[in-house]
Write a protein that holds these residues in place. Sequence first.
Motif, short mmCIF file in Angstrom:
data_model
loop_
_atom_site.label_atom_id
_atom_site.label_comp_id
_atom_site.label_asym_id
_atom_site.label_seq_id
_atom_site.Cartn_x
_atom_site.Cartn_y
_atom_site.Cartn_z
N UNK A 65 127.96 30.23 56.86
CA UNK A 65 126.58 29.85 56.50
C UNK A 65 125.86 29.38 57.76
N UNK A 66 124.84 30.12 58.17
CA UNK A 66 124.20 29.81 59.45
C UNK A 66 123.04 28.83 59.32
N UNK A 67 122.41 28.79 58.16
CA UNK A 67 121.32 27.84 58.00
C UNK A 67 121.08 27.53 56.53
N UNK A 68 120.21 26.57 56.30
CA UNK A 68 119.90 26.10 54.95
C UNK A 68 118.39 26.27 54.74
N UNK A 98 124.60 18.37 62.77
CA UNK A 98 124.77 19.71 63.34
C UNK A 98 124.49 20.79 62.30
N UNK A 99 123.27 20.82 61.83
CA UNK A 99 122.90 21.74 60.76
C UNK A 99 121.51 22.29 61.04
N UNK A 100 121.33 23.58 60.76
CA UNK A 100 120.02 24.21 60.95
C UNK A 100 119.34 24.33 59.59
N UNK A 101 118.19 23.69 59.47
CA UNK A 101 117.41 23.73 58.23
C UNK A 101 116.12 24.49 58.50
N UNK A 102 115.92 25.57 57.77
CA UNK A 102 114.70 26.38 57.89
C UNK A 102 113.81 26.05 56.70
N UNK A 103 112.63 25.52 56.99
CA UNK A 103 111.74 25.08 55.92
C UNK A 103 110.41 25.83 56.02
#
Length: 200
Positions: A65-68, A98-103
């Motif tokens: 899972x690369x992003x949220x 260390x997480x990528x969140x795309x909003x």
Amino acid sequence: MISSGRLPLDEQVVALRSALSRNDRLQMVLDRIAGMGLPGWYLTGGAVFQTVWNVVTGREADAGIKDYDIFYFDDRDLSWEAEDEVIRAAARLFEDQPVEVEIRNEARVHLWYEQKFGEPCVPYDSTEAAIDSFAATTCAVGIRSDATGRWRVYAPHGLADVFNLVLRPNPGPGRQQAYVSKSARWQRQWPELTVLTWPD
């Protein structure tokens, strides 16, 4: 033992929550985004259905899972500046993780979609409408929680395909190429997937 994809729908929702609870990053994203008070928001996309795929196939819950992806809908101000303010606030919210969140504000998608993808996009009237437009019905699942921990699940095509690892096309303008490319990539990562062909 009965497959989760063959349970009654209310029990599938319970099974969904159980599977997603194994992804600590997903739970952390849900908890923090809930505090932002974004209108009509959902955590959606790969972070949701891929967590289920991982749990069903015995992988680590967050493997691959690369992003949220966070969708929200705010048509009161369609400026880039307003959306960027939300994006920056979310970046600050997760700067210690260390997480990528795309909003993204789904009320604005039609303003930039054609320039990026080469064809127009009919304006969405809700976050749910944006989720409805995913290239695969299997991917059309959104979840959110509130301050009390209560969950809301949006799954217009149900959850059986998610649990049964069936990728089903969602025909519509401009979706076929995305379906073909994404399904090929996902099947390499989750070879247990059954990928249904795009209809003629």
